[in-house]
Each structure stands twice: as C-alpha cells, then as structure tokens.
Design an enzyme around this catalytic site. Structure first.
Site, PDB file in Angstrom:
ATOM      1  CG  HIS A 130      -1.857   0.849   1.080  1.00 22.74           C
ATOM      2  ND1 HIS A 130      -1.979   2.163   1.437  1.00 22.74           N
ATOM      3  CD2 HIS A 130      -3.404   0.734   0.572  1.00 22.74           C
ATOM      4  CE1 HIS A 130      -2.940   2.832   0.990  1.00 22.74           C
ATOM      5  NE2 HIS A 130      -4.036   1.683   0.697  1.00 22.74           N
ATOM      6  CG  ASP A 177      -8.155  -3.931  -3.402  1.00 26.46           C
ATOM      7  OD1 ASP A 177      -7.471  -3.091  -3.441  1.00 26.46           O
ATOM      8  OD2 ASP A 177      -9.383  -3.777  -3.558  1.00 26.46           O
TER       9      ASP A 177
HETATM   10  C1  SDX Z   1      -5.880   0.409  -3.118  1.00 25.41           C
HETATM   11  O1  SDX Z   1      -4.315   4.653  -1.952  1.00 25.41           O
HETATM   12  C2  SDX Z   1      -5.325   4.293  -1.514  1.00 25.41           C
HETATM   13  O2  SDX Z   1      -5.699   4.474  -0.332  1.00 25.41           O
HETATM   14  C3  SDX Z   1      -5.726   2.928  -2.210  1.00 25.41           C
HETATM   15  C4  SDX Z   1      -6.752   2.120  -1.631  1.00 25.41           C
HETATM   16  C5  SDX Z   1      -8.098   2.802  -1.372  1.00 25.41           C
HETATM   17  O3  SDX Z   1      -8.910   2.418  -0.502  1.00 25.41           O
HETATM   18  O4  SDX Z   1      -8.264   3.701  -2.283  1.00 25.41           O
HETATM   19  O5  SDX Z   1      -6.405   1.700  -0.367  1.00 25.41           O
HETATM   20  C6  SDX Z   1      -7.151   0.806  -2.410  1.00 25.41           C
HETATM   21  O6  SDX Z   1      -5.564   0.729  -4.334  1.00 25.41           O
HETATM   22  C7  SDX Z   1      -4.979  -0.566  -2.591  1.00 25.41           C
HETATM   23  C8  SDX Z   1      -3.966  -1.111  -3.222  1.00 25.41           C
HETATM   24  C9  SDX Z   1      -4.484  -2.103  -4.077  1.00 25.41           C
HETATM   25  N1  SDX Z   1      -3.383  -2.528  -4.900  1.00 25.41           N
HETATM   26  C10 SDX Z   1      -2.606  -3.783  -5.015  1.00 25.41           C
HETATM   27  O7  SDX Z   1      -3.125  -4.544  -4.182  1.00 25.41           O
HETATM   28  C11 SDX Z   1      -1.849  -3.884  -6.363  1.00 25.41           C
HETATM   29  C12 SDX Z   1      -0.454  -4.716  -5.697  1.00 25.41           C
HETATM   30  N2  SDX Z   1       0.091  -3.691  -4.777  1.00 25.41           N
HETATM   31  C13 SDX Z   1       1.128  -2.786  -5.472  1.00 25.41           C
HETATM   32  O8  SDX Z   1       0.920  -2.631  -6.677  1.00 25.41           O
HETATM   33  C14 SDX Z   1       1.575  -1.826  -4.574  1.00 25.41           C
HETATM   34  O9  SDX Z   1       1.922  -2.308  -3.339  1.00 25.41           O
HETATM   35  C15 SDX Z   1       1.050  -0.396  -4.536  1.00 25.41           C
HETATM   36  C16 SDX Z   1       0.755  -0.008  -5.969  1.00 25.41           C
HETATM   37  C17 SDX Z   1      -0.288  -0.450  -3.808  1.00 25.41           C
HETATM   38  C18 SDX Z   1       1.809   0.530  -4.071  1.00 25.41           C
HETATM   39  O10 SDX Z   1       3.002   0.352  -4.735  1.00 25.41           O
HETATM   40  P1  SDX Z   1       4.322   1.247  -4.363  1.00 25.41           P
HETATM   41  O11 SDX Z   1       3.965   2.732  -3.937  1.00 25.41           O
HETATM   42  O12 SDX Z   1       5.505   1.015  -5.183  1.00 25.41           O
HETATM   43  O13 SDX Z   1       4.517   0.624  -2.891  1.00 25.41           O
HETATM   44  P2  SDX Z   1       6.017   0.910  -1.801  1.00 25.41           P
HETATM   45  O14 SDX Z   1       6.613   2.137  -2.521  1.00 25.41           O
HETATM   46  O15 SDX Z   1       5.503   0.572  -0.608  1.00 25.41           O
HETATM   47  O16 SDX Z   1       6.641  -0.494  -2.532  1.00 25.41           O
HETATM   48  C19 SDX Z   1       8.076  -0.848  -1.609  1.00 25.41           C
HETATM   49  C20 SDX Z   1       8.788  -1.664  -2.269  1.00 25.41           C
HETATM   50  C21 SDX Z   1       8.871  -1.568  -3.887  1.00 25.41           C
HETATM   51  O17 SDX Z   1      10.239  -2.212  -4.086  1.00 25.41           O
HETATM   52  P3  SDX Z   1      11.438  -1.351  -4.287  1.00 25.41           P
HETATM   53  O18 SDX Z   1      11.266  -0.330  -5.164  1.00 25.41           O
HETATM   54  O19 SDX Z   1      11.699  -0.827  -2.632  1.00 25.41           O
HETATM   55  O20 SDX Z   1      12.491  -2.409  -4.291  1.00 25.41           O
HETATM   56  O21 SDX Z   1       7.863  -3.100  -2.166  1.00 25.41           O
HETATM   57  C22 SDX Z   1       7.557  -3.351  -3.530  1.00 25.41           C
HETATM   58  C23 SDX Z   1       7.908  -2.218  -4.384  1.00 25.41           C
HETATM   59  O22 SDX Z   1       8.303  -2.575  -5.688  1.00 25.41           O
HETATM   60  N3  SDX Z   1       6.233  -4.007  -3.548  1.00 25.41           N
HETATM   61  C24 SDX Z   1       5.701  -5.242  -3.890  1.00 25.41           C
HETATM   62  C25 SDX Z   1       4.403  -5.149  -3.874  1.00 25.41           C
HETATM   63  N4  SDX Z   1       4.076  -3.636  -3.387  1.00 25.41           N
HETATM   64  C26 SDX Z   1       5.139  -3.136  -3.287  1.00 25.41           C
HETATM   65  N5  SDX Z   1       6.438  -6.208  -4.154  1.00 25.41           N
HETATM   66  C27 SDX Z   1       5.712  -7.230  -4.443  1.00 25.41           C
HETATM   67  N6  SDX Z   1       4.464  -7.352  -4.326  1.00 25.41           N
HETATM   68  C28 SDX Z   1       3.721  -6.195  -4.162  1.00 25.41           C
HETATM   69  N7  SDX Z   1       2.480  -6.337  -3.994  1.00 25.41           N
END
Ligand code: SDX
Length: 392
Positions: free
Chosen positions: A270, A327
């Site tokens: 998130h 989700d």
């Molecule tokens: C919603 O914003 C909101 O409030 C949204 C929401 C709402 O109610 O409106 O809460 C609803 O959208 C929830 C999120 C739903 N999406 C997913 O579940 C899709 C899977 N999640 C990812 O795509 C991701 O976690 C995001 C898009 C939600 C956030 O992405 P970020 O901003 O890149 O997350 P981060 O900066 O915390 O990531 C830190 C690290 C990164 O790696 P590095 O760049 O540090 O090497 O963790 C990794 C990311 O690549 N990472 C994941 C991951 N999510 C983040 N690795 C594997 N699996 C994942 N799901």
C-alpha cells in the site's frame, strides 16, 4: 541535450490538501472516518449511516437517518433513456466501462443538479449518485448475463435492494439472506472512503475546474479501474485462483520478490499502510461469517490464508513492510456471494462514490479552493532553434 531548469526549492507541492473526513496512520494501521475507527463502523454501523457521517460530519440520530435513507431511496431509479444507452454496449463490455459511460452521461439527464454553485443542486447530485450507483452496477451485470433489468424496490435496505436487482429474476421471488445483506453492507462501509487515494484525488482535481459532479465521479471511476488501485480486488482473486493450491505459493512469493519479474502479489502492499490495513482484518473475519452462513467453502480462501502467513514471515515482505490490503480478501467474499470477478471493481466504485462525493463537496465549499495545477520539474531539452527537414 537536456538541461534541468532550476526551480524555486521553496515551492510546495499542490498535491497535498487539508480534509476533515478521513484520517489514516499508515504506520499504526489506523483508519478513522470523522474520528470513528473503521472496525467499529464496519461492525456496528450501516452503510447508510456511514454515508450520512461522511457527508455531514456526525453520526445521524434515528430520525435523521430515517429521513436520509428515504431521500436516497427516492433517487434509486434511472431515466429510461439510460437503459437505451446501456443497450449500445456490447454484452461483454466490462462493467467498469459501462459505469464510466453511464455515470458520465447522468449529466446529460439531470440538468437540475449540475450547477455546482447551488447548494441545493450539489446536495441533490450527491444523493442521486449514491442512490443510482447500485442500480447502474446491477444493470451492468444483468446486461452482461442477458437477464432482464430489475427496477429498485425501495421497501428494501440499500444493500438488499442491490442484491435483489443483481441476483433476482422476474420469474420468482428473491429472498435476501440476512448474513449476505450484512456482509454486503460491511463491504460497502470498508470501501466508502480512504483519504486522498488516486481516484479521490482525480475527483478533486476534476472538480477543481468546476466540472459537474457526474463528470467528476466518472473520472474517479476511470482511475479506480486500474489494477494498481481498485482493480486489485479482481486481480487478487485471479491470482489466488491461478496459484490454486498452497504448494504453489512459494513459487509466486519468489516471483513477487524478483525485480526482473513484473508480477506483484495483488492485494498486498500500500502507498500509505506500512502495517496491516485495518480493512483487511475486518474483511478476513467477514469471509468466515459468509462462508459459514452460506455453508460454502472455497479452496481459494485457504490459499489466501497460507499466502498471507508465508508472506508476512518472509524477510523481503517484512523489510518492505508489505501487508494485505483491503483488496486481498474482498474478492473471496464477493465470489462466494455470487459476483463474477468482472463486477468486483464496480462494487468498489459503488461504495467509494460516497467518499468521492464527500471529498468533492469539501473541496467545492472551500473558499480558498483554486483549480488544481500539479507542478513539474522540467528535465527536457534547453531552448534550441528549428532545423529545416533537409538539414536534419
Ligand atoms: C488500493 O491509496 C489508497 O488508499 C488506495 C486504496 C483505497 O482504498 O483507495 O487503499 C485501494 O488501491 C489498495 C492497493 C491495491 N493494489 C494492489 O494490491 C496491487 C498490488 N500492490 C502494489 O502494486 C503496490 O503495493 C501499490 C501500488 C499498492 C503500492 O506500490 P508502491 O508505491 O511501489 O509501494 P511501496 O513504495 O510501498 O513499495 C515498496 C517496495 C517496492 O520495491 P522497491 O522499489 O523498494 O525495490 O515493495 C515493492 C515495491 O516494488 N512492492 C511489492 C508489492 N507492493 C510493493 N512487491 C511485491 N508485491 C507487491 N504487492
């Protein structure tokens, strides 16, 4: 040659905004709506009550809730021409494509609630959108399965009305299971608002130009559709079904950690929560309640539980502070109730409409509000002269 123009280091991003509606503490996993914790609202309140709270700032008294619920029920029907608009879509159109189109088209039908300077018109537009989203979502589903569209039955609760319009057929009576109605209502509460997420920010930005509320909500629906945002519930269940059995989980966890692999664990991570998303906790509990009420089992729930367990104990997920989000489990429940995965994000949009509307109203009534204009840091070429094509 590219150059970076210096910019005033003192400029503050226009991306931040003040709001009194929702508070999130991502590190502690706290979510409050007008000060009330989400787990208390999900377990003790109703979606209509939460709609009133988000719009008005206080929990309603009995008579206020009754009057608000009656007002919403008076707007559940759609102009008949909109069903003609619906029939222009292919039967296999994604429900979010239909929702985007029809909600945007509402501004072509309800001219008496598009003047954003008129407080009465803003209120009517807000009530219309909250009331009509279930009718639109159910209509999109019926159209996709070739069944007749059912009109709303205002003797039912908001959630029961939606379930009946979705799963009822004219040929026989439809009895709403109280446990399913309660789960549906709770799912709507859990998705109602979430501070300045991508789709809410889209609604605010569209609204800041003075666009009518129907167009702004259509913009929010479009943004929510993305798999990184509201589309994650559909993607999460598809992922769980693809994993299929617990023995295949380690392979997917390794893929999620592999930077060369675009695969991510859907429903995990998130932008704000670096702790457990409090909505996921309630959602997991609701799975158990729906499964026992409907006497259903689905191996995908066991896969979800074991995936969560393994990921939460994996050093990569611990270090990156990745936890299940709203989700991760929602698709398991929605599937058990009978929704196809294609409807999951449409249900998210249905529930989030009240949050979008509350945030839109807050922005529109802010006397200092100006049109949104995110700043950029230019990294393109410095100024240069045109070169005629025969000399390039
Ligand atoms: C919603 O914003 C909101 O409030 C949204 C929401 C709402 O109610 O409106 O809460 C609803 O959208 C929830 C999120 C739903 N999406 C997913 O579940 C899709 C899977 N999640 C990812 O795509 C991701 O976690 C995001 C898009 C939600 C956030 O992405 P970020 O901003 O890149 O997350 P981060 O900066 O915390 O990531 C830190 C690290 C990164 O790696 P590095 O760049 O540090 O090497 O963790 C990794 C990311 O690549 N990472 C994941 C991951 N999510 C983040 N690795 C594997 N699996 C994942 N799901």
């Amino acid at each position: 040659q590219t150059g970076v123009f210096t910019y005033d280091p003192g400029f503050t991003s226009t991306a931040s905004c003040e709001s009194k509606i929702t508070y999130i503490d991502g590190d502690e996993g706290v979510l409050l709506h007008r000060g009330y914790p989400i787990n208390q609202l999900a377990e003790q309140s109703s979606f209509m009550e939460v709609c009133y709270l988000l719009l008005n700032g206080e929990l309603p008294k009995q008579d206020e809730l009754a009057s608000f619920t009656r007002t919403i029920s008076r707007h559940t029907m759609l102009h008949e021409q909109l069903t003609t608009f619906l029939r222009g879509f292919r039967r296999d159109a994604h429900p979010m494509a239909i929702m985007c189109g029809i909600v945007g088209a509402l501004s072509a039908f309800y001219h008496d609630s598009t003047d954003i300077t008129d407080v009465q018109q803003r209120m009517i537009a807000s009530h219309r959108l909250i009331a009509k989203m279930p009718t639109i979502a159910a209509m999109a589903y019926k159209y996709s399965v070739g069944q007749p569209i059912l009109y709303p039955d205002n003797s039912l609760s908001y959630s029961a009305n939606f379930l009946r319009m979705t799963f009822g057929v004219p040929a026989e009576p439809y009895e709403v299971d109280p446990a399913v109605e309660r789960a549906m209502d709770r799912i709507f509460i859990l998705h109602a608002d979430h501070e300045q997420n991508a789709s809410t920010s889209t609604v605010r930005l569209a609204g800041s130009s003075g666009a009518n509320p129907f167009a702004c909500i259509a913009a929010g629906i479009a943004c929510l559709w993305g798999p990184a945002h509201g589309g994650a519930n559909e993607a999460a269940l598809n992922m769980l079904r693809e994993i299929g059995t617990p023995d295949r989980i380690p392979h997917y966890i390794e893929r999620a950690k592999d930077k060369n692999d675009p695969f991510r664990l859907m429903g995990f991570g998130h932008r704000v929560y670096k702790n457990y998303d409090p909505r996921a906790t309630v959602m997991q509990k609701t799975v158990r309640e729906v499964f026992s009420a409907l006497k259903v089992t689905d191996p995908v729930f066991e896969v979800a539980l074991q995936l969560e367990e393994m990921a939460l104990n994996d050093p990569y997920f611990i270090e990156k502070k990745l936890f299940p989000n709203v989700d991760f489990y929602s698709g398991v429940i929605l599937s058990a109730i009978g929704f196809p995965t294609s409807m999951f994000t449409a249900l998210f949009a249905l529930a989030r409409t009240v949050g979008w509307i509350a945030q839109w109203n807050e922005m529109i009534t802010d006397p200092d509000q100006k049109i949104g204009r995110p700043r950029q840091l230019y990294t393109g070429p410095t100024q240069r002269d045109y070169v005629p094509i025969d000399r390039r």
